[in-house]
Scaffold this motif. Sequence first.
Motif, PDB file in Angstrom:
ATOM      1  N   LEU A 129       0.821  -1.212   0.000  1.00 31.99           N
ATOM      2  CA  LEU A 129       0.000   0.000   0.000  1.00 31.99           C
ATOM      3  C   LEU A 129       0.854   1.261   0.000  1.00 31.99           C
ATOM      4  O   LEU A 129       0.537   2.232  -0.708  1.00 31.99           O
ATOM      5  N   LEU A 130       1.933   1.280   0.759  1.00 32.89           N
ATOM      6  CA  LEU A 130       2.833   2.431   0.752  1.00 32.89           C
ATOM      7  C   LEU A 130       3.366   2.686  -0.650  1.00 32.89           C
ATOM      8  O   LEU A 130       3.470   3.839  -1.097  1.00 32.89           O
ATOM      9  N   HIS A 131       3.687   1.618  -1.345  1.00 31.94           N
ATOM     10  CA  HIS A 131       4.161   1.751  -2.733  1.00 31.94           C
ATOM     11  C   HIS A 131       3.075   2.341  -3.621  1.00 31.94           C
ATOM     12  O   HIS A 131       3.339   3.261  -4.412  1.00 31.94           O
ATOM     13  N   GLU A 132       1.844   1.842  -3.505  1.00 35.62           N
ATOM     14  CA  GLU A 132       0.751   2.326  -4.344  1.00 35.62           C
ATOM     15  C   GLU A 132       0.402   3.790  -4.045  1.00 35.62           C
ATOM     16  O   GLU A 132      -0.032   4.527  -4.933  1.00 35.62           O
ATOM     17  N   LEU A 133       0.605   4.205  -2.793  1.00 37.89           N
ATOM     18  CA  LEU A 133       0.305   5.587  -2.399  1.00 37.89           C
ATOM     19  C   LEU A 133       1.467   6.532  -2.655  1.00 37.89           C
ATOM     20  O   LEU A 133       1.368   7.736  -2.393  1.00 37.89           O
ATOM     21  N   ASN A 134       2.569   5.994  -3.163  1.00 39.76           N
ATOM     22  CA  ASN A 134       3.759   6.805  -3.446  1.00 39.76           C
ATOM     23  C   ASN A 134       4.275   7.525  -2.204  1.00 39.76           C
ATOM     24  O   ASN A 134       4.671   8.699  -2.254  1.00 39.76           O
ATOM     25  N   VAL A 135       4.256   6.818  -1.069  1.00 44.75           N
ATOM     26  CA  VAL A 135       4.733   7.385   0.187  1.00 44.75           C
ATOM     27  C   VAL A 135       6.172   6.924   0.430  1.00 44.75           C
ATOM     28  O   VAL A 135       6.423   5.718   0.509  1.00 44.75           O
ATOM     29  N   PRO A 136       7.124   7.853   0.548  1.00 46.07           N
ATOM     30  CA  PRO A 136       8.504   7.448   0.867  1.00 46.07           C
ATOM     31  C   PRO A 136       8.556   6.803   2.243  1.00 46.07           C
ATOM     32  O   PRO A 136       7.884   7.240   3.176  1.00 46.07           O
ATOM     33  N   PHE A 137       9.337   5.763   2.382  1.00 44.37           N
ATOM     34  CA  PHE A 137       9.423   5.087   3.665  1.00 44.37           C
ATOM     35  C   PHE A 137      10.759   4.388   3.810  1.00 44.37           C
ATOM     36  O   PHE A 137      11.477   4.146   2.831  1.00 44.37           O
ATOM     37  N   GLU A 138      11.104   4.081   5.034  1.00 42.51           N
ATOM     38  CA  GLU A 138      12.267   3.271   5.361  1.00 42.51           C
ATOM     39  C   GLU A 138      11.756   1.955   5.911  1.00 42.51           C
ATOM     40  O   GLU A 138      10.804   1.932   6.698  1.00 42.51           O
ATOM     41  N   LEU A 139      12.370   0.856   5.507  1.00 41.26           N
ATOM     42  CA  LEU A 139      11.906  -0.466   5.917  1.00 41.26           C
ATOM     43  C   LEU A 139      12.885  -1.102   6.887  1.00 41.26           C
ATOM     44  O   LEU A 139      14.089  -1.129   6.644  1.00 41.26           O
TER      45      LEU A 139
END
Length: 222
Positions: free
Chosen positions: A23-33
């Motif tokens: 979902l983070l990918h689909e929402l284009n939200v930058p994140f650290e994993l």
Amino acid sequence: MTIAFSLLTFRAPHTRADRILWLLHELNVPFELKAYKRAFVPEVKSVSPLGKIPVVDIYYVDGSKQQICETGYVVWFLIKHYGISQPVLPVKDSDFEQMLSYIHYCEGTFAQFAMNLFVKKLTKSEVPTAPDKVYYNPNMKLNMNYIEGLMKEQHEKSSNYLVGNTLTPADIIFFTYLHVMFIHSLVDKAEYPHVYQWYEQLKKEPGYLYCVEYGKSQLSKM
């Protein structure tokens, strides 16, 4: 609400946390994993008191931090704060409300029956218990028939998705349960052909394929 400038999400492979990464990918939200090799390890308890993931840490521009957990809430939070004008969200109000309804249905009613099947598979419990006979098994069948009917209607409308004609978070949140049920043969794909067709479609989604490879790349660094 101050807009967050970074997110840290915690994940273990082949868990319900995969859906948050997708979902983070689909929402284009930058994140650290932050990845763990297994979901139930002591290190995870340092992240969450219950030792459960997904957990998302949100860092705000004013220096404050917020931690959110529970998949259904995390999905709702991300939709609310990061979903504006994103193509993964329905445009029509009626579709949007239907999507939210299915998200809560998945993590509420449906999850308990799907997880019961999975736990019995893990523990090799082949003899149905009294609760299985009177509650879990009949309700699992009832719910699978319900979802089969929903997807039959969607396929008759030439849609491969649960809501409208495009991928939404409702599809994403169901995916882990579908994946577990079909790869472990917990349900008969011949009995639920439209659900199985839906699952096969979701496995081909670019966002899902991206997240699979991204997760593998993170684990390979461990």
